[in-house]
Design a protein around this motif. Sequence first.
Motif, PDB file in Angstrom:
ATOM      1  N   LEU A   6       6.722   0.964 -11.858  1.00  0.00           N
ATOM      2  CA  LEU A   6       6.842   0.067 -10.711  1.00  0.00           C
ATOM      3  C   LEU A   6       8.201  -0.620 -10.693  1.00  0.00           C
ATOM      4  N   GLU A   7       8.682  -1.016 -11.853  1.00  0.00           N
ATOM      5  CA  GLU A   7       9.914  -1.796 -11.908  1.00  0.00           C
ATOM      6  C   GLU A   7      11.161  -0.969 -11.607  1.00  0.00           C
ATOM      7  N   SER A  17      11.627  -0.978  -7.721  1.00  0.00           N
ATOM      8  CA  SER A  17      11.664  -2.365  -7.261  1.00  0.00           C
ATOM      9  C   SER A  17      12.954  -3.062  -7.679  1.00  0.00           C
ATOM     10  N   GLN A  31      -1.005   5.793  -1.784  1.00  0.00           N
ATOM     11  CA  GLN A  31      -0.365   5.201  -2.948  1.00  0.00           C
ATOM     12  C   GLN A  31      -1.315   4.272  -3.709  1.00  0.00           C
ATOM     13  N   PHE A  66      -0.876   1.280  -6.584  1.00  0.00           N
ATOM     14  CA  PHE A  66       0.026   0.384  -7.299  1.00  0.00           C
ATOM     15  C   PHE A  66      -0.755  -0.326  -8.399  1.00  0.00           C
ATOM     16  N   LEU A  69      -0.095  -3.181 -10.938  1.00  0.00           N
ATOM     17  CA  LEU A  69       0.748  -4.251 -11.457  1.00  0.00           C
ATOM     18  C   LEU A  69       0.103  -4.753 -12.753  1.00  0.00           C
ATOM     19  N   TYR A  94       8.271  -8.755  -5.491  1.00  0.00           N
ATOM     20  CA  TYR A  94       7.856  -8.867  -6.881  1.00  0.00           C
ATOM     21  C   TYR A  94       8.622  -9.972  -7.610  1.00  0.00           C
ATOM     22  N   ARG A 147       2.908   0.591 -12.746  1.00  0.00           N
ATOM     23  CA  ARG A 147       3.104   1.986 -12.360  1.00  0.00           C
ATOM     24  C   ARG A 147       2.705   2.191 -10.902  1.00  0.00           C
ATOM     25  N   ILE A 148       3.311   3.206 -10.298  1.00  0.00           N
ATOM     26  CA  ILE A 148       2.976   3.592  -8.926  1.00  0.00           C
ATOM     27  C   ILE A 148       2.664   5.084  -8.920  1.00  0.00           C
TER      28      ILE A 148
END
Length: 297
Positions: A33-34, A37, A54, A56, A58, A92, A99-100
């Motif tokens: 994820l990061e 982003s 999708q 997500f 977090l 964010y 993760r995505i």
Amino acid sequence: MKRITQFDGLYGEAGPQQANVPSGGEYLFSELLETRSRAFDWVIQPHVHARLFQVFFLETGGVEFSEATQQRQLTGPVILLIPPALLHGFIYTPDAKGRILTLADSLIDQLFPATSALSAMLGAVQCIQAFDEPYLAPVVGQLFAQIDEELFGDQPEKRTMLHLDIQRLFLVLYRLWQHGETVQHTANSLPAQYFRRFQQRVRQVGTTHSIVQLADELAITPVHLNRICQAMAGKSASQLVQEHVISEARKYLTYTNYSVSEIAYLLHFEYPNYFARFFKKHTRLSPTEFREGKQAE
């Protein structure tokens, strides 16, 4: 007026990259994820993906999650499921990690057909915040990691293993979602449960199902369904269906560049002119007139 961006691929990409398509041509991608982003300074502007589903996850940190009509402040661990063509955006915190997983809608349909028990969960945006034994957040995180490892590895029967890993992940998410729904409904009356299921089904099928069909799926009569809708919302079942479709249409006309024909398709109308007549009947404006008015604001 600023328009919401549409992406055929991932955020910031014009279309799917070939490297993200495993054997069989089914679009599938996994990333931290990061990574993406951070590249956008932790701000992912509201956008839509026409044909991508999708998930997500977090794990830590926080996010302001934006939908078409609301924003939510969330703190990890939390999972968001975003079906195709639904507006979403994120702001964010810089310590966000997770993760995505991005999948083609055709792959979702293949693994979880409309008759699947998971269809109610997959038809709308879902927010899963409760992680209970045996599916605590680290366990769910490992399922995401297994898909990532398999996707970017080179083991035999890769496609088959990926399908099994994806099915396991979604079944675990379904169990967590169902548990959350059960807990929420424990304090609710039976009519409230029927009403929630009715709302979920309307989000999935729009105007393609009659009130009789919707009532049949709930195993109640149309009269009973209407009584429940009147008691819960002060409106008939038909009025609620119409309001949902008009709300979605306004959202697409305001925030996307989809053509009127494309919006008609997304809202499950057989022909664009049926959609145009429906929209004008309820708003006194044609879809084009409504969009032009919004652009002039």
